[in-house]
Write an enzyme that holds these catalytic residues in place. Structure first.
Site: not given
Length: 316
Positions: A164, A187, A255, A258, A281, A290
């Site tokens: 990110r 995150k 982004h 990525r 994730h 994806y």
């Protein structure tokens, strides 16, 4: 529009205590904290209009599904889209679970509210050629060699490592020289180890050689023109300049680099669970988005590998 009521002290304190716990125990980002505060405050403000100025924390226990439907209808009437409303409802439910546990009441009336349906936006990756063109074109956007090298290094990390933008810009002097892998805190303070391609190490090394500032251990690796930590908006701006020169769509953002990293790994036969780990994730369902962008490859694999497909007759 009716003037908003001020939340009671009890409600304000409850929100503050809940957000402190979200920040401390779950490592929620400040952007998420801001969104949570706005969503829950808006919900409680509606309830004060709906039930009267005396609405406080004790009244939350009495809320029903009808109250939730009235709030959601009001939000849609204000033009709030289904995606934003779903996000707000999620924040409301998270707050409600906490306060119900704290105060000892059954929150079924709130928690049973169904999230509005919406179509998830699929990531829009670049082609492999376009991703490479973006990196090389970004390098041409600035006349100062060290800034050009900096921008190229950042975009190379986004595409080459799947970082990110916030993760790339969180690197400090103690992270260099880059080794074969780097430990990234993403995150929710979730750590992951990301392999570093030689081309990414080379791009970062080239930036370090050109950078006029002392990149000591605790300082940001990527610097702005005056020496402070690099603002992510500058990377967004240079990315926009490059994609316009290349005639690429407005969806090409930092982004998107990525997203392209993940999609190209999948196309090359990468394992979805491994890609999940590389991206950081929390849920595999996030990574599964994806798969929808590469249906053609999945069908080719099916046709080539499935026993029934291989043994099927050529004629009807």
């Amino acid at each position: 529009m009716t003037a908003p009521y001020s939340l009671t002290d009890g409600l304000r304190i409850a929100i503050a205590d809940w957000l402190d716990l979200e920040r401390a125990l779950k490592g929620v980002s400040e952007n998420t904290i801001t969104a949570y505060r706005s969503d829950v405050t808006g919900w409680l403000s509606f309830l004060m209009h709906h039930h009267g100025a005396g609405f406080g924390t004790a009244k939350i226990a009495d809320l029903t599904i009808s109250d939730m439907r009235a709030w959601m209808a009001s939000e849609r009437g204000r033009g709030v889209g289904p995606r934003s409303l779903a996000r707000a409802l999620s924040a409301v439910k998270t707050f409600t679970r906490w306060i119900a546990e704290r105060d000892g009441f059954d929150a079924t009336g709130i928690l049973s509210a169904r999230s509005p349906k919406f179509t998830k936006k699929l990531p829009r990756p670049l082609t492999v050629e376009a991703a490479k063109d973006m990196i090389s074109t970004v390098e041409l956007q600035h006349s100062e060699p060290w800034i050009a090298a900096r921008d190229m290094a950042v975009l190379t990390l986004l595409y080459g490592c799947g970082l990110r933008i916030s993760e790339a810009l969180s690197l400090t002097g103690k992270d260099v020289p880059l080794s074969d892998s780097i430990r990234i805190t993403g995150k929710g303070n979730k750590e992951r180890v990301v392999p570093v391609l030689p081309v990414a190490r080379k791009a970062v090394d080239a930036y370090i050689l050109e950078c006029p500032y002392d990149l000591h251990d605790d300082a940001a690796l990527f610097r702005g023109k005056r020496g402070g930590a690099l603002n992510p908006r500058l990377i967004s701006r240079v990315t926009e300049q490059a994609r316009m020169q290349l005639g690429l769509p407005a969806t090409v953002t930092p982004h998107a680099m990525r997203h392209s990293f993940a999609t190209h790994l999948l196309t090359a036969g990468g394992d979805l669970r491994a890609i999940q780990e590389l991206l950081g994730h929390a849920s595999l369902s996030t990574t599964q988005a994806y798969t929808a962008v590469d249906t053609a490859r999945l069908l080719e694999v099916y046709d080539a590998a499935h026993p029934r497909a291989k043994s099927a007759p050529n004629t009807p």
